[in-house]
Design a protein around this motif. Structure first.
Motif, mmCIF file in Angstrom:
data_model
loop_
_atom_site.group_PDB
_atom_site.id
_atom_site.type_symbol
_atom_site.label_atom_id
_atom_site.label_comp_id
_atom_site.label_asym_id
_atom_site.label_seq_id
_atom_site.Cartn_x
_atom_site.Cartn_y
_atom_site.Cartn_z
ATOM 1 N N UNK A 242 32.580 0.550 -19.277
ATOM 2 C CA UNK A 242 31.186 0.270 -19.584
ATOM 3 C C UNK A 242 30.600 -0.813 -18.691
ATOM 4 N N UNK A 243 31.341 -1.886 -18.441
ATOM 5 C CA UNK A 243 30.809 -2.970 -17.625
ATOM 6 C C UNK A 243 30.717 -2.600 -16.149
ATOM 7 N N UNK A 244 31.376 -1.512 -15.764
ATOM 8 C CA UNK A 244 31.249 -1.035 -14.383
ATOM 9 C C UNK A 244 29.848 -0.483 -14.135
ATOM 10 N N UNK A 245 29.259 0.123 -15.155
ATOM 11 C CA UNK A 245 27.979 0.808 -14.998
ATOM 12 C C UNK A 245 26.842 -0.143 -14.641
ATOM 13 N N UNK A 246 26.627 -1.259 -15.357
ATOM 14 C CA UNK A 246 25.537 -2.147 -14.942
ATOM 15 C C UNK A 246 25.739 -2.736 -13.562
ATOM 16 N N UNK A 247 26.977 -3.029 -13.194
ATOM 17 C CA UNK A 247 27.241 -3.561 -11.857
ATOM 18 C C UNK A 247 26.860 -2.534 -10.796
ATOM 19 N N UNK A 248 27.321 -1.298 -10.982
ATOM 20 C CA UNK A 248 26.993 -0.234 -10.025
ATOM 21 C C UNK A 248 25.500 0.052 -10.013
ATOM 22 N N UNK A 249 24.870 -0.024 -11.176
ATOM 23 C CA UNK A 249 23.441 0.269 -11.278
ATOM 24 C C UNK A 249 22.600 -0.797 -10.595
ATOM 25 N N UNK A 250 22.849 -2.061 -10.911
ATOM 26 C CA UNK A 250 22.016 -3.132 -10.380
ATOM 27 C C UNK A 250 22.222 -3.348 -8.881
ATOM 28 N N UNK A 251 23.435 -3.066 -8.390
ATOM 29 C CA UNK A 251 23.708 -3.272 -6.963
ATOM 30 C C UNK A 251 23.552 -1.989 -6.144
ATOM 31 N N UNK A 252 23.668 -0.842 -6.789
ATOM 32 C CA UNK A 252 23.581 0.417 -6.049
ATOM 33 C C UNK A 252 22.191 1.004 -6.002
ATOM 34 N N UNK A 253 21.379 0.669 -6.984
ATOM 35 C CA UNK A 253 20.024 1.227 -7.055
ATOM 36 C C UNK A 253 19.020 0.425 -6.234
ATOM 37 N N UNK A 254 19.357 -0.804 -5.909
ATOM 38 C CA UNK A 254 18.372 -1.760 -5.424
ATOM 39 C C UNK A 254 17.717 -1.387 -4.095
ATOM 40 N N UNK A 255 18.494 -1.037 -3.070
ATOM 41 C CA UNK A 255 17.924 -0.680 -1.768
ATOM 42 C C UNK A 255 17.566 0.796 -1.725
ATOM 43 N N UNK A 256 18.433 1.629 -2.270
ATOM 44 C CA UNK A 256 18.198 3.075 -2.230
ATOM 45 C C UNK A 256 16.932 3.460 -2.977
ATOM 46 N N UNK A 257 16.605 2.748 -4.049
ATOM 47 C CA UNK A 257 15.384 3.076 -4.795
ATOM 48 C C UNK A 257 14.142 2.805 -3.959
ATOM 49 N N UNK A 258 14.168 1.734 -3.159
ATOM 50 C CA UNK A 258 13.037 1.451 -2.268
ATOM 51 C C UNK A 258 12.862 2.574 -1.248
ATOM 52 N N UNK A 259 13.993 3.053 -0.737
ATOM 53 C CA UNK A 259 13.932 4.165 0.205
ATOM 54 C C UNK A 259 13.443 5.431 -0.475
ATOM 55 N N UNK A 260 13.898 5.649 -1.721
ATOM 56 C CA UNK A 260 13.464 6.827 -2.460
ATOM 57 C C UNK A 260 11.983 6.810 -2.777
ATOM 58 N N UNK A 261 11.418 5.611 -2.955
ATOM 59 C CA UNK A 261 9.982 5.478 -3.217
ATOM 60 C C UNK A 261 9.166 5.440 -1.931
ATOM 61 N N UNK A 262 9.847 5.498 -0.788
ATOM 62 C CA UNK A 262 9.200 5.396 0.539
ATOM 63 C C UNK A 262 8.484 4.062 0.726
ATOM 64 N N UNK A 263 8.996 3.025 0.055
ATOM 65 C CA UNK A 263 8.396 1.697 0.191
ATOM 66 C C UNK A 263 9.244 0.765 1.043
ATOM 67 N N UNK A 264 10.449 1.198 1.431
ATOM 68 C CA UNK A 264 11.332 0.333 2.193
ATOM 69 C C UNK A 264 10.748 -0.009 3.558
ATOM 70 N N UNK A 265 10.189 0.991 4.226
ATOM 71 C CA UNK A 265 9.630 0.729 5.553
ATOM 72 C C UNK A 265 8.427 -0.191 5.490
ATOM 73 N N UNK A 266 7.694 -0.149 4.384
ATOM 74 C CA UNK A 266 6.525 -1.026 4.250
ATOM 75 C C UNK A 266 6.962 -2.474 3.997
ATOM 76 N N UNK A 267 8.065 -2.649 3.280
ATOM 77 C CA UNK A 267 8.599 -3.990 3.098
ATOM 78 C C UNK A 267 9.027 -4.585 4.430
ATOM 79 N N UNK A 268 9.684 -3.770 5.250
ATOM 80 C CA UNK A 268 10.144 -4.247 6.551
ATOM 81 C C UNK A 268 8.980 -4.478 7.508
#
Length: 287
Positions: A91-117
Motif C-alpha cells: 500500500x505505501x508503495x502506491x503513494x510514492x509511485x503516484x506522487x513521484x511518477x505522475x508529476x512530470x508525465x502529467x505535465x506532458x500529458x496536459x501539453x503544459x510541459x513545453x509552456x513551463x520550459x
C-alpha cells in the motif's frame, strides 16, 4: 559588447532560481484530486482495520500463530505498528509511485510541459521542484498513516506500552521513538521506488505508464525475492529488506539489516535520479 548581448537575451529581473518555487508546485499538487484521494485512503485505513477487528473478534482469532498482527488490540502503539505492517509491503508503495511518477508525465500529458520550459523554467529547476514536492508528499503519506492509527488505536484500546509478540514490552516513550525510526526507514527504503517512478515520468507522456511501471517493477522485485534459488543475489534487491524495520520493534534495537536496506535503496535511487536529470536535460520536449 558581450555584456550588452547578455542583457538583451535575459529579461530584466529574471532569476532562474526563482522560477517555479517549491511552494507553488506544492500548492498545485495538493489541490489535485489524486492527492486528496490518496490522503483519504490512508486516513481511512486505520478505521477500516478497527472495524475489521471489532467485527472479527480481534486479530489472531482461529489460529495458533503469534505475530505482530495478534497484538493489534493491546494498545494504541500496537495498533499503529500493525497498520504499518499491513501496509508496508504494497500500500505505501502506491503513494510514492503516484506522487513521484505522475508529476512530470502529467505535465506532458496536459501539453503544459513545453509552456513551463518556455516561461522559461530551467529544466533542472523544474525537475528539482517536482522531485522535492513528490518526495515531500510521499513522506507526508507515510507519516499520516501511523499518526492517525496511533490516535484511533489510543482512543479504542488506550495509551500504553508496545507489547511485543515475542514477549516483553517497550515503554510508551520508547515505542514512539521506535515508530519514528520505522517511518524513517520505510521512507528511505522507498526511495528506489520514488526514483524509478520519477525516471519513468521523465521518459513518458503517460502518467499511468510511469506509476504503473514503478509499481509493476516493485512487484517483480518482491516475486524475485521469493525465489530462494537466487541465494545471496536476493540481497541486491531492495524488496529483500522491506521488512527490516521489524528490528526496530524488538526489545533490543538492531541496525544491521536496516543499514543494509537503506544502502541498497539509496544506491539505486541516486543512479536513477541522475539518469532522470541527465536524460531530461537532453530530451526534445514537444508536449
Amino acid at each position: 559588447m558581450s555584456t550588452l548581448t547578455d542583457r538583451a537575451e535575459v529579461a530584466d529581473g529574471y532569476r532562474a532560481g526563482r522560477t517555479l518555487p517549491v511552494r507553488v508546485e506544492l500548492v498545485r499538487q495538493l489541490k489535485r484530486r489524486r492527492t486528496l484521494v490518496m490522503g483519504g485512503v490512508l486516513f481511512a485505513l486505520p478505521f477500516v482495520l478497527l472495524v475489521a477487528f471489532q467485527v472479527g473478534g480481534g486479530p489472531g482469532a482461529g489460529n495458533d500463530r503469534v505475530n505482530l498482527m495478534d497484538t493489534a488490540t493491546l494498545s494504541g502503539a500496537n495498533f499503529a505498528a500493525v497498520n504499518l505492517f499491513a501496509s508496508a509491503g504494497f500500500l505505501l508503495v502506491i503513494p510514492v509511485a503516484l506522487f513521484c511518477g505522475d508529476t512530470v508525465a502529467s505535465e506532458a500529458g496536459w501539453s503544459s510541459l513545453r509552456y513551463l520550459l518556455a516561461a522559461p523554467v530551467p529544466r533542472a529547476r523544474l525537475l528539482w521542484s517536482k522531485l522535492v514536492v513528490g518526495l515531500g508528499l510521499s513522506l507526508a503519506a507515510m507519516v499520516l498513516l501511523p499518526v492517525v492509527a496511533l490516535a484511533v488505536g489510543t482512543a479504542a484500546y488506550g495509551w500504553g506500552p508496545l507489547q511485543l509478540p515475542t514477549g516483553g514490552l517497550l515503554p510508551a516513550g520508547t515505542a514512539a521513538q521506535r515508530l519514528l525510526i520505522t517511518v524513517a526507514y520505510l521512507f528511505l527504503s522507498q526511495l528506489v521506488t520514488a526514483a524509478l517512478a520519477f525516471w519513468l515520468s521523465t521518459r513518458t507522456d503517460a502518467p499511468l505508464g510511469a506509476v504503473g511501471g514503478a509499481v509493476g517493477l516493485t512487484i517483480v522485485g518482491n516475486v524475485l525475492d521469493e525465489v530462494t534459488a537466487l541465494g545471496d543475489w536476493r540481497e541486491l534487491l531492495p524488496s529483500h529488506w522491506q521488512y527490516a524495520w521489524l528490528d526496530a520493534v524488538q526489545p533490543t534495537l538492531q541496525w544491521t539489516d536496516m543499514i543494509q536496506g537503506v544502502s541498497v535503496s539509496v544506491t539505486y535511487a541516486l543512479v536513477l535520479f541522475a539518469l532522470a536529470f541527465r536524460g531530461f536535460a537532453r530530451k526534445d520536449v514537444v508536449s
